[in-house]
Design a protein around this motif. Structure first.
Motif, PDB file in Angstrom:
ATOM      1  N   ALA A 209      -8.322  19.705  -7.376  1.00  0.00           N
ATOM      2  CA  ALA A 209      -8.698  18.575  -7.810  1.00  0.00           C
ATOM      3  C   ALA A 209      -7.806  17.937  -8.896  1.00  0.00           C
ATOM      4  CB  ALA A 209     -10.180  18.523  -8.189  1.00  0.00           C
ATOM      5  N   GLY A 210      -7.410  18.734  -9.850  1.00  0.00           N
ATOM      6  CA  GLY A 210      -6.237  18.422 -10.833  1.00  0.00           C
ATOM      7  C   GLY A 210      -5.265  17.890 -10.421  1.00  0.00           C
ATOM      8  N   VAL A 211      -4.711  18.676  -9.343  1.00  0.00           N
ATOM      9  CA  VAL A 211      -3.306  18.184  -8.852  1.00  0.00           C
ATOM     10  C   VAL A 211      -3.509  16.829  -8.124  1.00  0.00           C
ATOM     11  CG1 VAL A 211      -1.617  18.771  -7.422  1.00  0.00           C
ATOM     12  CG2 VAL A 211      -2.306  20.318  -8.883  1.00  0.00           C
ATOM     13  N   VAL A 212      -4.359  16.733  -7.298  1.00  0.00           N
ATOM     14  CA  VAL A 212      -4.882  15.618  -6.574  1.00  0.00           C
ATOM     15  C   VAL A 212      -5.051  14.301  -7.371  1.00  0.00           C
ATOM     16  CG1 VAL A 212      -6.608  14.263  -5.271  1.00  0.00           C
ATOM     17  CG2 VAL A 212      -5.851  16.632  -4.525  1.00  0.00           C
ATOM     18  N   LEU A 213      -5.812  14.621  -8.413  1.00  0.00           N
ATOM     19  CA  LEU A 213      -6.068  13.600  -9.330  1.00  0.00           C
ATOM     20  C   LEU A 213      -5.061  12.800 -10.133  1.00  0.00           C
ATOM     21  CD1 LEU A 213      -8.563  11.745  -9.632  1.00  0.00           C
ATOM     22  CD2 LEU A 213      -9.197  13.177 -11.703  1.00  0.00           C
ATOM     23  N   HIS A 214      -4.127  13.905 -10.492  1.00  0.00           N
ATOM     24  CA  HIS A 214      -3.035  13.698 -11.554  1.00  0.00           C
ATOM     25  C   HIS A 214      -1.748  13.140 -10.780  1.00  0.00           C
ATOM     26  CE1 HIS A 214       0.475  14.528 -14.079  1.00  0.00           C
ATOM     27  NE2 HIS A 214      -0.004  13.854 -14.896  1.00  0.00           N
TER      28      HIS A 214
ATOM     29  N   TYR B 139      -3.582   8.938  -4.049  1.00  0.00           N
ATOM     30  CA  TYR B 139      -5.016   8.844  -3.922  1.00  0.00           C
ATOM     31  C   TYR B 139      -5.460   9.134  -5.359  1.00  0.00           C
ATOM     32  CZ  TYR B 139      -9.770  10.215  -3.264  1.00  0.00           C
ATOM     33  OH  TYR B 139     -11.221  10.156  -3.251  1.00  0.00           O
ATOM     34  N   GLY B 140      -5.405  10.017  -6.329  1.00  0.00           N
ATOM     35  CA  GLY B 140      -5.900   9.931  -7.433  1.00  0.00           C
ATOM     36  C   GLY B 140      -5.478   8.718  -8.423  1.00  0.00           C
ATOM     37  N   ARG B 141      -4.307   8.183  -8.253  1.00  0.00           N
ATOM     38  CA  ARG B 141      -3.880   7.022  -8.847  1.00  0.00           C
ATOM     39  C   ARG B 141      -4.897   5.861  -8.433  1.00  0.00           C
ATOM     40  NH1 ARG B 141       2.054   5.434  -8.966  1.00  0.00           N
ATOM     41  NH2 ARG B 141       1.856   6.433 -10.952  1.00  0.00           N
ATOM     42  N   SER B 142      -5.181   5.832  -7.038  1.00  0.00           N
ATOM     43  CA  SER B 142      -6.136   4.718  -6.997  1.00  0.00           C
ATOM     44  C   SER B 142      -7.577   4.921  -7.442  1.00  0.00           C
ATOM     45  CB  SER B 142      -6.001   4.405  -5.374  1.00  0.00           C
ATOM     46  OG  SER B 142      -6.623   5.479  -4.850  1.00  0.00           O
ATOM     47  N   VAL B 143      -7.894   6.044  -7.589  1.00  0.00           N
ATOM     48  CA  VAL B 143      -9.182   6.438  -8.151  1.00  0.00           C
ATOM     49  C   VAL B 143      -9.405   5.874  -9.377  1.00  0.00           C
ATOM     50  CG1 VAL B 143     -10.871   8.280  -9.139  1.00  0.00           C
ATOM     51  CG2 VAL B 143      -9.766   8.448  -6.677  1.00  0.00           C
ATOM     52  N   TYR B 144      -8.403   6.109 -10.149  1.00  0.00           N
ATOM     53  CA  TYR B 144      -8.326   5.593 -11.818  1.00  0.00           C
ATOM     54  C   TYR B 144      -8.185   4.180 -11.593  1.00  0.00           C
ATOM     55  CZ  TYR B 144      -7.320  10.142 -14.172  1.00  0.00           C
ATOM     56  OH  TYR B 144      -7.400  11.431 -14.683  1.00  0.00           O
ATOM     57  N   ALA B 145      -7.356   3.348 -10.843  1.00  0.00           N
ATOM     58  CA  ALA B 145      -7.178   1.889 -10.907  1.00  0.00           C
ATOM     59  C   ALA B 145      -8.564   1.312 -10.249  1.00  0.00           C
ATOM     60  CB  ALA B 145      -6.083   1.547  -9.873  1.00  0.00           C
ATOM     61  N   ILE B 146      -9.135   1.821  -9.282  1.00  0.00           N
ATOM     62  CA  ILE B 146     -10.419   1.163  -9.046  1.00  0.00           C
ATOM     63  C   ILE B 146     -11.417   1.203 -10.196  1.00  0.00           C
ATOM     64  CG2 ILE B 146     -12.500   1.672  -7.511  1.00  0.00           C
ATOM     65  CD1 ILE B 146     -10.100   2.153  -5.364  1.00  0.00           C
ATOM     66  N   GLY B 147     -11.382   2.584 -10.914  1.00  0.00           N
ATOM     67  CA  GLY B 147     -12.426   2.486 -11.964  1.00  0.00           C
ATOM     68  C   GLY B 147     -12.007   1.718 -12.981  1.00  0.00           C
ATOM     69  N   SER B 148     -10.763   1.357 -13.264  1.00  0.00           N
ATOM     70  CA  SER B 148     -10.396   0.362 -14.594  1.00  0.00           C
ATOM     71  C   SER B 148     -10.518  -0.878 -14.245  1.00  0.00           C
ATOM     72  CB  SER B 148      -8.736   0.849 -14.695  1.00  0.00           C
ATOM     73  OG  SER B 148      -8.314   0.381 -15.960  1.00  0.00           O
ATOM     74  N   ASN B 149     -10.297  -1.340 -12.808  1.00  0.00           N
ATOM     75  CA  ASN B 149     -10.438  -2.807 -12.569  1.00  0.00           C
ATOM     76  C   ASN B 149     -10.547  -3.062 -10.929  1.00  0.00           C
ATOM     77  OD1 ASN B 149     -10.329  -5.522 -12.243  1.00  0.00           O
ATOM     78  ND2 ASN B 149      -8.843  -5.988 -13.828  1.00  0.00           N
ATOM     79  N   PRO B 150     -11.618  -2.803 -10.512  1.00  0.00           N
ATOM     80  CA  PRO B 150     -11.712  -3.007  -9.025  1.00  0.00           C
ATOM     81  C   PRO B 150     -10.980  -4.119  -8.257  1.00  0.00           C
ATOM     82  CG  PRO B 150     -13.961  -2.744 -10.059  1.00  0.00           C
ATOM     83  CD  PRO B 150     -12.724  -2.923 -11.203  1.00  0.00           C
ATOM     84  N   GLU B 151     -11.345  -5.287  -8.914  1.00  0.00           N
ATOM     85  CA  GLU B 151     -10.719  -6.675  -8.437  1.00  0.00           C
ATOM     86  C   GLU B 151      -9.064  -6.535  -8.418  1.00  0.00           C
ATOM     87  OE1 GLU B 151     -11.662  -8.799  -6.780  1.00  0.00           O
ATOM     88  OE2 GLU B 151     -10.079 -10.409  -6.943  1.00  0.00           O
ATOM     89  N   ALA B 152      -8.586  -6.078  -9.489  1.00  0.00           N
ATOM     90  CA  ALA B 152      -6.928  -5.933  -9.630  1.00  0.00           C
ATOM     91  C   ALA B 152      -6.679  -4.816  -8.616  1.00  0.00           C
ATOM     92  CB  ALA B 152      -6.713  -5.581 -10.967  1.00  0.00           C
TER      93      ALA B 152
ATOM     94  N   GLY C 264       5.838  11.002  -2.212  1.00  0.00           N
ATOM     95  CA  GLY C 264       6.362  12.013  -1.320  1.00  0.00           C
ATOM     96  C   GLY C 264       5.398  12.433  -0.255  1.00  0.00           C
ATOM     97  N   PRO C 265       5.351  13.596   0.390  1.00  0.00           N
ATOM     98  CA  PRO C 265       4.474  14.014   1.179  1.00  0.00           C
ATOM     99  C   PRO C 265       3.256  14.127   0.757  1.00  0.00           C
ATOM    100  CG  PRO C 265       6.412  15.675   0.799  1.00  0.00           C
ATOM    101  CD  PRO C 265       6.772  14.758   0.218  1.00  0.00           C
ATOM    102  N   PHE C 266       2.045  14.015   1.302  1.00  0.00           N
ATOM    103  CA  PHE C 266       0.615  14.144   0.996  1.00  0.00           C
ATOM    104  C   PHE C 266       0.316  13.238  -0.069  1.00  0.00           C
ATOM    105  CE2 PHE C 266       1.898  18.500   2.294  1.00  0.00           C
ATOM    106  CZ  PHE C 266       1.165  18.662   3.331  1.00  0.00           C
ATOM    107  N   GLY C 267       1.172  12.300  -0.268  1.00  0.00           N
ATOM    108  CA  GLY C 267       0.831  11.281  -1.445  1.00  0.00           C
ATOM    109  C   GLY C 267       1.334  11.692  -2.790  1.00  0.00           C
ATOM    110  N   PHE C 268       2.121  12.819  -2.841  1.00  0.00           N
ATOM    111  CA  PHE C 268       2.672  13.132  -4.247  1.00  0.00           C
ATOM    112  C   PHE C 268       3.483  12.235  -4.879  1.00  0.00           C
ATOM    113  CE2 PHE C 268       0.994  17.318  -3.084  1.00  0.00           C
ATOM    114  CZ  PHE C 268       0.409  17.609  -4.323  1.00  0.00           C
ATOM    115  N   LEU C 269       3.095  11.795  -6.198  1.00  0.00           N
ATOM    116  CA  LEU C 269       4.031  10.923  -6.752  1.00  0.00           C
ATOM    117  C   LEU C 269       5.085  11.312  -7.415  1.00  0.00           C
ATOM    118  CD1 LEU C 269       0.762   9.453  -8.931  1.00  0.00           C
ATOM    119  CD2 LEU C 269       1.703   8.665  -6.847  1.00  0.00           C
ATOM    120  N   ARG C 270       6.243  10.316  -7.272  1.00  0.00           N
ATOM    121  CA  ARG C 270       7.518  10.644  -7.946  1.00  0.00           C
ATOM    122  C   ARG C 270       7.708   9.759  -9.288  1.00  0.00           C
ATOM    123  NH1 ARG C 270      10.430   9.448  -2.616  1.00  0.00           N
ATOM    124  NH2 ARG C 270      10.121  11.519  -1.381  1.00  0.00           N
TER     125      ARG C 270
END
Lengths: 339, 525
Positions: A200-205, A209-222, B388-394
């Motif tokens: 989960a830590g790797v996915v989120l950071h 996908y993790g970035r979009s989770v943060y973005a949606i929480g920060s400002n859904p419209e943006a 990158g693969p699996f949506g890993f950020l660069r």
């Protein structure tokens, strides 16, 4: 004040003063202080046996807290996880025992299915239940509080129906290994918890996908105007928490060698408390998995320490509530003062 | 208090004592520090009943801090405030209001779920004999205030349903009902259309005629020149010039504000031969969502590569709605769009982005920024660098990309990990632009790109838009700022009530001809 030096933009600036440091590490400092206090009052608290005990105790709700972190990051909440743990535990039990009829007999080949089918069924049911709630939150914009409050009752009711009100007990050794087994000195649930935390830590950071989770929480419209698929992401975080609950339900049934409809009651409180104490904002967009792990440990240490100190269970409840409010208030005050 | 003609810092002594007899509010040697940084350094000014005083300065010059001190939000570290000659210290915003100072902040402090009437009287709802709220009286008073403002806003409407311009009028109405002796207006005209600005001007004049003092903050210097009696220019927290407005030219004001000479703003470069058609809109209509929402009908136009097309119209005319249709943010009712010659019907912003369309929306705070995230994440939110693969950020590549834009956009920021909220409005807007430019869009739609942006950053942004056009990007520019539209556009489309009313070549257009097309029905144009 916007100041620029030619290279400053690529270098993260370290926290400049003590307050910033305190604000960032407040939960961790609080955890260490609490551990020091318990060690002082009861030295056996710090024994490795007891510490592993704490870890084993927290691992199940810690797994769910990891999922809950995703939900809260999107400004959501999931109150249904305790009930979902009970439901998925019973699903696992039914699969492992080959039906409700065999509820007290030890399965011995033929009747029930192997542990992995039981685990898979629990996780899948959890994921589907979570996703369904997510659909109501995302597509029909029903407040998450309402959807998951309803879900909580529905899942608890389903669990009662499946178990016919009673427990299903007695599983084979392989099934029980996940809850009670050890790898060396480390309990198996702790290993599962760690694996979930790392993934989960790797996915989120580190993923889009993790970035979009943060973005949606920060400002859904943006987030929507940045082309992110807000609905799909919202549904996914509830599904994710459902998956975690399913895994938790399986582990709990395995550890107790029994599944019943009242299992996992009040888990939602501990889980939400762990996430929030760990610094994830209920307003969304701020927080991380490391914080949730610390929050989880904090609650585990608290529960364990109070038992070791022989504090009455009635008083325990009171203290835990007070400490939850105190920790979060402290965190908010520090952040305000820093500004 | 005679202004210095000199550009030199500190040419004006800040120790000048304001004559206390005629001033309503006297500010003497005001100082404010935040964490050891002096943001306001010995500022003095005096505000007289019935006069408009302009407070000028770039973003970050200390205007907001001064306003916050005068409206009781912060307390000064040094210096004195006098009301009618008496030294005062405000315990908070309510205290300042009680003493007759009302502030209209740039970020509205309205309550979105309340009605207009409730907003005007929030905190002091009048009650009838048995202690219940006197709704009928409130509605009548609200209507009277709105009439005074020349605004047609029903007292029972929910604030959230109003346009930005209408919301601002309500905020001004609230200050009117407070019977204030000093009204501080922070950028009151930033989101108003020319007609609404005209209305505001007459409101300000009637207020001063009744003896109210006005402190007026605006980046639009033509308005400042027209409306105010005297001025103070702040730079880096100190007064660099002050005096009677009649003695200062706009060029003087700009020079004092930025501390350097402006490039001749001028009109647009002679248009380079425009390239191929990038965007072609044919008979486009929006899908009516409700009876009230703006309805775009049968719009047809084209934008070529290398061309800046201005879209001018009053607030609520449908400019933003057109942009949102093209960007896939709202569903298309009928008509068609072609992009680079291919039919294009986006089902969401994701489709538009994939097709090379970028939109910088009008409301930075609510539609662009991720307030809890650092600059780097705000920059990369659309996915600047392919993961990158699996949506890993660069992340390294993303940082390098941001670094390139830092220089190109003259971005002033402490570091990529600093919260976006620490940036000034202009720098925030630059980060948002960088977010889109890194995708190398074929069509860039900018909606009010310089709203709430200081004059230095505004020039940077104008320069950037021209540069992009020269590089072959097709640009659709929406702005309420007519000088901006005139300065940048090769062609200008005017729109009124959701329909196109005219098209002018940028060189032929002037404010008058635009205003006529924006305000008159098509038949008369």
């Amino acid at each position: 004040m916007s100041l620029a030096s030619p290279t400053s933009l690529v270098r993260p600036r370290p926290p400049t003063n003590a307050l910033a440091f305190l604000a960032r590490f407040a939960p961790l400092i609080f955890l260490l202080l609490l551990m020091a206090l318990f060690t002082f009052l009861a030295p056996r608290f710090l024994s490795s046996l007891n510490l592993f005990n704490v870890l084993r105790q927290v691992s199940i709700f810690g797994i769910v807290a990891v999922g809950m972190t995703f939900v809260i990051l999107t400004r959501g909440i999931d109150l249904s996880i305790g009930a979902l743990i009970a439901l998925t535990g019973l699903v696992a039990a039914v699969v492992a025992k080959g039906g409700v009829t065999g509820r007290f007999e030890l399965t011995s080949g033929g009747i029930g299915l192997a542990w992995y089918w039981a685990a898979l069924a629990a996780i899948l049911v959890g994921g589907i239940a979570g996703a369904l709630q997510g659909v109501f939150v995302a597509k029909f914009t029903v407040p998450a509080f309402v959807v998951t409050l309803g879900g909580m009752t529905i899942f608890r009711g389903l669990a009662l129906i499946i178990g016919n009100g009673g427990p299903i007990s007695g599983f084979d050794e392989n099934f029980g290994w996940f809850g009670r087994g050890m790898v060396g000195a480390v309990p198996v649930p702790v290993i599962v918890f760690l694996v979930v935390v790392v993934i989960a830590g790797v996915v989120l950071h580190s993923t889009r996908y993790g970035r979009s989770v943060y973005a949606i929480g920060s400002n859904p419209e943006a987030a929507r105007l940045c082309g992110l698929n807000v609905n799909r992401t919202l549904i996914s975080v509830y599904a994710l928490t459902g998956l975690c609950s399913g895994l938790g339900g399986f582990l709990l049934a395995s550890r107790l060698n029994s599944a019943e409809a009242v299992a996992g009651s009040q888990y939602e409180l501990n889980v939400i408390a762990a996430v929030v104490i760990g610094g994830t904002s209920l307003y969304g967009g701020t927080g991380n998995i490391a914080g949730t792990v610390i929050g989880t440990l904090l609650i585990g240490v608290l529960l364990n320490g109070l038992v070791i100190l022989n504090v009455s269970p009635y008083v325990q409840q009171l203290l835990i509530g007070a400490i939850i409010i105190g920790a979060v208030t402290f965190d908010i005050l520090i952040k305000k003062y820093k500004r | 208090m005679i202004g210095s003609g000199s550009n030199a810092r500190g040419a004006v002594s800040s120790g000048g004592v304001a004559p206390p007899d005629e001033a309503f509010l006297g500010v003497h040697d005001l100082t404010k520090n935040f964490f050891g940084v002096t943001v306001l350094d010995g500022v003095s000014l005096s505000l007289t009943a019935g006069k408009v005083h302009a407070l000028l300065g770039e973003n970050g010059a200390g205007k907001s801090t001064l306003i916050n001190l005068l409206s009781g939000i912060h307390q000064p570290d040094g210096g004195t405030l006098r009301i009618d000659g008496q030294v005062v210290a405000f315990s908070g915003p309510t205290d300042a209001q009680r003493r007759g100072i009302s502030t209209i902040h740039q970020e509205f402090s309205l309550f979105p779920t309340l009605t207009v009437a409730e907003t005007l009287f929030a905190g002091r709802l009048p009650v009838n004999r048995i202690g219940l709220v006197d709704w009928r009286g409130i509605a009548a008073k609200t209507e009277a205030v709105m009439q005074q403002l020349g605004a047609d806003i029903a007292p029972g409407r929910r604030v959230a349903d109003l346009s930005i311009a209408e919301q601002q009028l309500v905020e001004i109405g609230r200050a009117l009902t407070l019977k204030s002796r000093l009204i501080i207006m922070d950028e009151p005209t930033a989101s108003l259309t020319p007609r609404e600005v005209g209305r505001l001007k007459s409101v300000i004049r009637s207020l001063t005629a009744e003896g109210v003092a006005i402190l007026f903050v605006s980046h639009r210097l033509e308005e400042v020149k027209e409306l105010s009696d005297s001025f103070t220019v702040l730079r880096d927290g100190a007064v660099v010039a002050r005096g009677e407005i009649a003695d200062a030219s706009i060029d003087d004001l700009v020079r004092w504000m930025v501390g350097r000479d402006l490039l001749e703003e001028g009109r647009h470069h002679a248009i380079s031969t425009p390239g191929a058609i990038v965007l072609e809109v044919d008979n486009l209509s929006s899908r009516p969502r409700s009876a009230r929402s703006a309805f775009v009908e049968s719009i047809s136009f084209a934008v070529r590569s290398g061309e800046i097309v201005g879209l001018a119209g009053l607030v609520g005319a449908g400019r933003t709605e057109i942009a949102r249709l093209i960007f896939g943010a709202d569903p298309i009712g009928s008509g068609s769009i072609r992009l680079n010659g291919h039919p294009f019907r986006p089902s969401g912003p994701g489709d538009a982005i994939a097709a090379g369309v970028a939109l910088v929306p009008e409301d930075r705070k609510h539609q662009s920024l991720f307030p809890s995230l650092p600059i780097s994440e705000n920059f990369a939110a659309v996915g600047s660098v392919r993961p990158g693969p699996f949506g890993f950020l660069r992340r390294k590549a993303e940082r390098l990309a941001l670094q390139q834009f830092r220089d190109r956009l003259k971005l002033r920021a402490a570091g990529a990990d600093a919260p976006i909220a620490t940036l000034s409005g202009g720098n925030q807007q630059k980060v948002i632009l960088a977010r889109w430019l890194v995708l190398k869009p074929r069509l860039l739609i900018v909606d009010e790109p310089t709203r709430g942006v200081d004059i230095g950053a505004k020039l940077d942004l104008h320069h950037l838009l021209r540069e992009l056009a020269a590089d072959g990007v097709a640009i659709l520019l929406i702005s309420s700022d007519l000088p901006e539209i005139l300065a940048l556009s090769d062609r200008i489309l005017t729109i009124r009530s959701g329909r196109l009313t005219g098209e002018l070549a940028g060189r032929e257009a002037d404010e008058e001809s635009l205003m006529r097309l924006m305000t008159l029905p098509k038949a008369a144009a």
